[in-house]
Design an enzyme around this catalytic site. Structure first.
Site, PDB file in Angstrom:
ATOM      1  N   LYS A 125      52.017  35.534  49.578  1.00 40.10           N
ATOM      2  CA  LYS A 125      52.122  34.305  50.370  1.00 40.10           C
ATOM      3  C   LYS A 125      51.206  33.225  49.801  1.00 40.10           C
ATOM      4  O   LYS A 125      51.529  32.033  49.847  1.00 40.10           O
ATOM      5  CB  LYS A 125      51.803  34.602  51.835  1.00 40.10           C
ATOM      6  CG  LYS A 125      52.844  35.500  52.522  1.00 40.10           C
ATOM      7  CD  LYS A 125      52.480  35.763  53.973  1.00 40.10           C
ATOM      8  CE  LYS A 125      53.573  36.575  54.688  1.00 40.10           C
ATOM      9  NZ  LYS A 125      53.686  37.954  54.192  1.00 40.10           N
ATOM     10  N   CYS A 241      53.942  42.019  59.746  1.00 47.71           N
ATOM     11  CA  CYS A 241      55.104  42.794  59.286  1.00 47.71           C
ATOM     12  C   CYS A 241      55.240  44.034  60.168  1.00 47.71           C
ATOM     13  O   CYS A 241      55.329  45.157  59.680  1.00 47.71           O
ATOM     14  CB  CYS A 241      54.978  43.160  57.802  1.00 47.71           C
ATOM     15  SG  CYS A 241      53.515  44.122  57.377  1.00 47.71           S
TER      16      CYS A 241
END
Length: 469
Positions: A125, A241
């Site tokens: 990210k 997640c």
């Protein structure tokens, strides 16, 4: 694909939550996980990558630079595995789950902004944020884990990120140091990892119900620190997640209740993403949690993710700490002379500004950085190289942050040239030419340095990165 064995307590909870959807959710675990590839637009355009790509790619709908890779590829085969291709070593792309690409796209950092990735390792990210910032502004990549922070630094280096500072700090210490300083903060929170069960046997083996509860407690603490790092009018992205409501909707509900200066930014449920489930919070939330998004593996090509955007009121009375400018220590006269001689001999670029020497390391710092005294710094800026007795040695980070045209002397090899593999394994190359440092490139993109003498290019590829087979 071998059958994926999932924890019974996890299955019982998911059956209760999903009801009629449970069977399709369970069925997706007997399908292979999706391989994702995100083009590094710091180095090349998406169109240029399409022209170079040796793979069959399908676009990721929510990420213009993202693609899924043909699942039939043999990942152990050097000629077909994206992780074992020289273009990967050159940083032309990052291997990333398609669902994980949603976070940076939704946070949408702009060039010139101050951006913090609070729990950044291994860097997927972070490198995505850097690409969206287009090399402008200041990106702080922080990771508290003392080993994982080096994986983060390595991935930023490979992707040619030149406007980042890498820190190894706790969120609370960053909060105390900066105050409400950043335009955008990303918290990819440490979680129970349920969304990665299809890909990770370790996540399946380590999961237990108590892990969910301990993660939720830790996430609440980190979120409170993250909130204090966002400037008034700024944006905080919270991502996980995992599927667990305790780590997603319930976490968001508690945060909005205790931080009224923040409001949830409603995100449209496009591309088969689904709204968060306020009805999974007990007692029922008073906040519009449906504005956050869930990415489900049985609805789209990707693993499980949760994304929420939180906007801080411009009228918030919180203030950034008063920070002095970073105290730059320019290279001393002898070091500067060695560095300048290298630069003028090897590189076509204008001589860099904002040079900083830390020990024997020379850096170029992002502009307008604040003081970082007291914080554990891995790299304060773009690492250019090392001053040694009587010479300057360029860093791998310098090579990977350049274009092939930036060097007076370069060797460009085709991706399938046996010399590329020899170089990545640490071997010298017999290529005649001018003596001195030379930039080694593959397909027109740098992969490292060599130093030529009498027709032999001595290998300068970092020992820790060399391919073993």
């Amino acid at each position: 694909m071998p059958r994926v064995e999932l924890p019974p307590d996890f299955l019982a909870r998911m059956q209760h939550l999903l009801g009629a959807e449970y069977s399709s959710f369970l069925a997706c675990y007997q399908e292979p996980p999706v391989a994702g590839l995100r083009v590094n637009t710091l180095k090349l355009s998406i169109e240029a990558w399409r022209a170079l790509s040796p793979y069959t790619l399908s676009p990721v709908p929510w990420c213009p630079s993202g693609f899924t890779v043909d699942p039939s590829l043999d990942q152990s085969d050097l000629s077909s595995s994206p992780g074992k291709h020289p273009f990967h070593a050159a940083g032309l792309y990052y291997l990333q789950d398609p669902s994980a690409m949603a976070a940076a796209e939704l946070l949408n950092p702009l060039p010139g902004e101050r951006v913090l990735d609070l729990a950044a390792a291994p860097g997927g990210k972070t490198t995505h944020l850097a690409a969206l910032m287009r090399g402008s502004g200041w990106l702080v990549a922080n990771e508290i884990h003392p080993q994982r922070v080096w994986d983060l630094a390595e991935n930023l280096e490979r992707c040619g990120v030149c406007n980042a500072t890498v820190l190894n700090e706790s969120p609370s210490r960053l909060m105390q140091h900066f105050g409400t300083y950043f335009d955008r903060v990303l918290l990819d929170a440490p979680c129970s990892g349920e969304g990665m069960f299809r890909k990770s046997p370790t996540a399946r083996q380590e999961w237990k119900p108590t892990l969910v509860q301990s993660c939720a407690m830790r996430q609440g603490e980190i979120l409170s620190s993250a909130a204090r790092l966002v400037r008034p009018g700024g944006t905080l992205a919270y991502t996980t997640c995992t599927f667990a409501p305790d780590e997603n909707e319930a976490q968001l509900d508690r945060f909005l209740t205790t931080h009224p200066e923040f409001s949830l930014v409603p995100l449209p449920a496009r591309n088969n993403m689904r709204p968060a489930r306020a009805d999974w919070v007990e007692p029922l939330s008073a906040h519009p949690l449906e504005g956050a998004l869930r990415l489900w593996p049985h609805h789209l090509r990707g693993e499980g993710h949760f994304v929420a955007l939180l906007h801080k009121s411009p009228s918030s009375e919180e203030q950034a700490n008063r920070l002095a400018p970073f105290k730059i220590r320019p290279p001393d006269a002898s070091a500067l002379k060695l560095f300048a001689a290298f630069w003028q001999e090897i590189l076509t670029l204008p001589f860099p500004e904002n040079l900083h020497q830390a020990g024997s390391y020379v850096y170029q710092l992002p502009r307008a950085m604040p003081a970082l005294e007291g914080l554990r710094q891995i790299h304060p800026g773009w690492w250019l190289g090392v001053i040694k007795t009587g010479r300057f040695e360029p860093s791998h980070a310098l090579a990977l942050g350049l274009s092939a045209q930036a060097a007076w002397r370069s060797i460009n090899l085709a991706p399938d040239d046996p010399a590329v593999l020899a170089y990545l394994r640490g071997n010298s190359l017999s290529i005649p030419g001018e003596t001195g440092w030379v930039l080694i490139c593959v397909g027109g993109y740098p992969i490292g340095w060599g130093k030529r003498s009498q027709g032999v290019v001595k290998n300068a590829y970092p020992h820790g990165l060399r391919w073993m087979s």
